[in-house]
Design a protein around this motif. Sequence first.
Motif, PDB file in Angstrom:
ATOM      1  N   ILE A   1      -2.082 -25.465  44.483  1.00  0.00           N
ATOM      2  CA  ILE A   1      -1.499 -24.463  43.768  1.00  0.00           C
ATOM      3  C   ILE A   1      -1.558 -23.145  44.817  1.00  0.00           C
ATOM      4  N   LEU A   2      -0.792 -22.169  45.348  1.00  0.00           N
ATOM      5  CA  LEU A   2      -1.131 -21.027  45.543  1.00  0.00           C
ATOM      6  C   LEU A   2      -0.650 -19.778  44.376  1.00  0.00           C
ATOM      7  N   LEU A   3      -1.775 -19.075  44.278  1.00  0.00           N
ATOM      8  CA  LEU A   3      -1.366 -17.903  43.268  1.00  0.00           C
ATOM      9  C   LEU A   3      -1.327 -17.181  45.077  1.00  0.00           C
ATOM     10  N   VAL A   4      -1.229 -16.210  44.594  1.00  0.00           N
ATOM     11  CA  VAL A   4      -0.556 -14.640  45.518  1.00  0.00           C
ATOM     12  C   VAL A   4      -0.764 -12.758  44.990  1.00  0.00           C
ATOM     13  N   GLN A   5      -1.669 -11.913  45.069  1.00  0.00           N
ATOM     14  CA  GLN A   5      -1.694 -11.197  45.310  1.00  0.00           C
ATOM     15  C   GLN A   5      -2.382 -10.478  45.854  1.00  0.00           C
ATOM     16  N   THR A   6      -1.479  -9.411  46.533  1.00  0.00           N
ATOM     17  CA  THR A   6      -1.724  -8.729  47.689  1.00  0.00           C
ATOM     18  C   THR A   6      -1.552  -7.762  47.934  1.00  0.00           C
ATOM     19  N   SER A   7      -1.575  -7.002  45.995  1.00  0.00           N
ATOM     20  CA  SER A   7      -1.630  -5.089  46.230  1.00  0.00           C
ATOM     21  C   SER A   7      -2.849  -4.978  46.196  1.00  0.00           C
ATOM     22  N   PHE A   8      -3.463  -3.607  44.884  1.00  0.00           N
ATOM     23  CA  PHE A   8      -4.746  -3.075  45.658  1.00  0.00           C
ATOM     24  C   PHE A   8      -5.797  -3.974  44.860  1.00  0.00           C
ATOM     25  N   LEU A   9      -7.002  -3.786  45.543  1.00  0.00           N
ATOM     26  CA  LEU A   9      -8.471  -4.098  45.040  1.00  0.00           C
ATOM     27  C   LEU A   9      -8.633  -3.965  43.552  1.00  0.00           C
ATOM     28  N   GLY A  10      -8.054  -3.048  42.913  1.00  0.00           N
ATOM     29  CA  GLY A  10      -7.669  -3.086  41.027  1.00  0.00           C
ATOM     30  C   GLY A  10      -6.896  -4.451  40.765  1.00  0.00           C
ATOM     31  N   ASP A  11      -5.696  -4.393  41.341  1.00  0.00           N
ATOM     32  CA  ASP A  11      -4.945  -5.204  40.398  1.00  0.00           C
ATOM     33  C   ASP A  11      -5.586  -6.438  41.399  1.00  0.00           C
ATOM     34  N   THR A  12      -6.020  -6.736  42.364  1.00  0.00           N
ATOM     35  CA  THR A  12      -6.923  -8.571  42.092  1.00  0.00           C
ATOM     36  C   THR A  12      -7.850  -9.105  40.933  1.00  0.00           C
TER      37      THR A  12
ATOM     38  N   ASP B   1       1.178 -24.950  56.789  1.00  0.00           N
ATOM     39  CA  ASP B   1       0.494 -26.232  57.238  1.00  0.00           C
ATOM     40  C   ASP B   1      -0.563 -26.766  55.563  1.00  0.00           C
ATOM     41  N   ILE B   2      -0.591 -25.503  54.750  1.00  0.00           N
ATOM     42  CA  ILE B   2      -1.380 -26.288  53.512  1.00  0.00           C
ATOM     43  C   ILE B   2      -0.864 -26.834  52.448  1.00  0.00           C
ATOM     44  N   ASN B   3       0.465 -27.374  52.995  1.00  0.00           N
ATOM     45  CA  ASN B   3       1.361 -28.106  51.989  1.00  0.00           C
ATOM     46  C   ASN B   3       1.277 -27.928  50.225  1.00  0.00           C
ATOM     47  N   PHE B   4       2.191 -27.010  50.693  1.00  0.00           N
ATOM     48  CA  PHE B   4       1.529 -26.540  48.520  1.00  0.00           C
ATOM     49  C   PHE B   4       2.787 -26.797  47.558  1.00  0.00           C
ATOM     50  N   ASP B   5       2.627 -26.828  46.635  1.00  0.00           N
ATOM     51  CA  ASP B   5       3.610 -27.437  45.708  1.00  0.00           C
ATOM     52  C   ASP B   5       4.138 -26.426  44.541  1.00  0.00           C
ATOM     53  N   ILE B   6       3.111 -25.968  44.176  1.00  0.00           N
ATOM     54  CA  ILE B   6       3.790 -24.752  43.720  1.00  0.00           C
ATOM     55  C   ILE B   6       2.979 -23.391  44.198  1.00  0.00           C
ATOM     56  N   ALA B   7       3.336 -22.746  43.729  1.00  0.00           N
ATOM     57  CA  ALA B   7       3.416 -20.560  44.152  1.00  0.00           C
ATOM     58  C   ALA B   7       3.671 -20.263  42.686  1.00  0.00           C
ATOM     59  N   TYR B   8       2.923 -19.568  42.777  1.00  0.00           N
ATOM     60  CA  TYR B   8       2.879 -18.436  41.746  1.00  0.00           C
ATOM     61  C   TYR B   8       2.819 -17.161  42.217  1.00  0.00           C
ATOM     62  N   SER B   9       2.957 -15.745  42.200  1.00  0.00           N
ATOM     63  CA  SER B   9       3.200 -14.415  42.711  1.00  0.00           C
ATOM     64  C   SER B   9       3.529 -13.576  42.112  1.00  0.00           C
ATOM     65  N   LEU B  10       2.060 -13.084  41.721  1.00  0.00           N
ATOM     66  CA  LEU B  10       1.964 -11.951  40.953  1.00  0.00           C
ATOM     67  C   LEU B  10       2.347 -10.274  41.515  1.00  0.00           C
ATOM     68  N   HIS B  11       2.652 -10.447  42.741  1.00  0.00           N
ATOM     69  CA  HIS B  11       2.987  -9.594  43.207  1.00  0.00           C
ATOM     70  C   HIS B  11       4.631  -9.800  43.595  1.00  0.00           C
TER      71      HIS B  11
ATOM     72  N   SER C   1       8.475 -20.722  53.079  1.00  0.00           N
ATOM     73  CA  SER C   1       7.724 -21.368  53.559  1.00  0.00           C
ATOM     74  C   SER C   1       7.994 -23.306  53.407  1.00  0.00           C
ATOM     75  N   GLY C   2       8.736 -22.902  52.082  1.00  0.00           N
ATOM     76  CA  GLY C   2       9.534 -23.857  51.906  1.00  0.00           C
ATOM     77  C   GLY C   2       8.780 -24.592  50.424  1.00  0.00           C
ATOM     78  N   ILE C   3       7.677 -24.185  49.970  1.00  0.00           N
ATOM     79  CA  ILE C   3       7.471 -24.477  48.683  1.00  0.00           C
ATOM     80  C   ILE C   3       8.126 -24.882  47.861  1.00  0.00           C
ATOM     81  N   PRO C   4       8.271 -26.128  47.363  1.00  0.00           N
ATOM     82  CA  PRO C   4       9.380 -26.794  46.233  1.00  0.00           C
ATOM     83  C   PRO C   4       9.198 -25.594  44.989  1.00  0.00           C
ATOM     84  N   ILE C   5       8.762 -24.919  43.903  1.00  0.00           N
ATOM     85  CA  ILE C   5       8.252 -25.193  42.548  1.00  0.00           C
ATOM     86  C   ILE C   5       7.854 -23.160  43.007  1.00  0.00           C
ATOM     87  N   ARG C   6       8.516 -22.172  42.895  1.00  0.00           N
ATOM     88  CA  ARG C   6       7.975 -20.941  43.409  1.00  0.00           C
ATOM     89  C   ARG C   6       8.330 -20.224  41.747  1.00  0.00           C
ATOM     90  N   VAL C   7       7.368 -19.381  41.181  1.00  0.00           N
ATOM     91  CA  VAL C   7       7.229 -18.655  39.992  1.00  0.00           C
ATOM     92  C   VAL C   7       6.708 -17.726  40.352  1.00  0.00           C
TER      93      VAL C   7
END
Length: 361
Positions: A28-39, A103-113, A125-131
Motif C-alpha cells: 500500500i502507498l499512502l500519499v501526503q505531500t502537503s505541509f508539515l502539519g498536514d503530514t 519499481d515497488i509494484n503497489f497494489d493500492i494507493a490512498y491519496s490524502l493530497h 504509475s499503474g497502481i490498480p486500486i487508487r483511492v
Amino acid sequence: MSTISNQIVTAKNCPSIYCKFEMKYPRILLVQTSFLGDTILSTPVISSLKTIYPSSEIYMMTTPLSLNLVVRDPLLKGVISYDKRGDESGFFGLLNIRRRIRDINFDIAYSLHRSYRTALLLAMSGIPIRVGFSDADLSFLYTETRKRNLRQHDVIRNLSILSSEAPISSLNTDLRLFPPSKEELSPKIRKKFSENFKYAVLVPGSAWETKMWDYKGFRAVAKHLIDRKISVVLIGAKSDKIIHNKVAEGLDILDLAGETTIDEALYIMKNACLAVCNDSMSLHIASAFKIKTVAVFCATTPSLGFYPWKNNSILIEKKLSCRPCGLHGGRTCPNNTYACIKGISHNTVIDAVERLLNREY
C-alpha cells in the motif's frame, strides 16, 4: 520480498468489515505531500491501514521536509521522498517519481493530497486500486473516491479516506510521532537538555504573518514562566530569528531558532511541561505527545479543523466576524486592523497557562 497477489476479493460473503480489498500481502502507498502539519495530522491513517490490512506492507510518500516526521514509524515499510518543488519538479521529475513508484509494484494507493499532479502521478504509475477524495483535482482518475466532511477535525477528514473499509469510530485516531533518543541528538543540542531541566516551549513564529500573535504577548508569557522558575525554550525556523530576538531580549531564554532539525524539535517538544504557540505545526506536535498546550488563534479559526487534538489544551481567540480571512491566514490584514492579533491580551494567555500548570483544566 514477498510475492503479492493482485487478486481482489469483494466484501460479499466476507466475515470481516475490513476485507473490501482483501489480499494476502497487499503493498500500500499512502500519499501526503502537503505541509508539515498536514503530514502530522495524516499519521492516524498509518495505524488504521495496518488495522484494516494486518499483513500489508505500507509505504508513505512525503516531501523531503516531512520525511523525518514519519521515517521512524515502525508500521511503515518505507518512505518515499518526493521533492516536487526541487529536484523532481516539472515533467521529468514526475517521470522519475513514477518510475520509483512502479519499481515497488503497489497494489493500492490512498491519496490524502488532492492536487491534480498527485492524481495524474498515481494514474501514470499503474497502481490498480487508487483511492482519493471526491473533491480532489482530476478526481475521475481515481478508481475509488471518498467524501470529506469539512466540518470535522482534519484527523477525521483524513481517516474518511478509509470510510468504505471500516467505520471511522473503530479506528485509532491518535497522532503518531517518533522522536529520536537523546543519544541521537547533536552534541550541541544534547548538552542543553539535562535530565532535570524543566522547561516550557514557546513558538512565536509562523509562515503566515496574520497567524502570529504579538511578540509582546509571548514576551509577557515568557517573563511569567521565568518568574515561576520554569525555563523557556524558543523553537522555530531560521526565519523566526527576528521575532525570537524581540521575545528574548534581556531575558534568560534558550533560543533555538534555526538550530534544530525537525527530529530534534520533536524531542524538545515531547519533554516539555507546556507549549504556547500559534496555529502552527508545533500545535500538532504538542498534540501528538499529549503536551499541555495554550494555542493562540489569530486570523484562522478552529472551525477550519486544525485545532488541538486529544491533549490537555486551551484555545485562545478573539471572536470577530472577519475571521477566518483565509485557510492559512495571510501576509497582511485585509481590514488593516489586525484586531484578531491585538485583541488577545497577554493576561488571558497567562491565565490559561496557570490553569494548565495547576491542573485546573
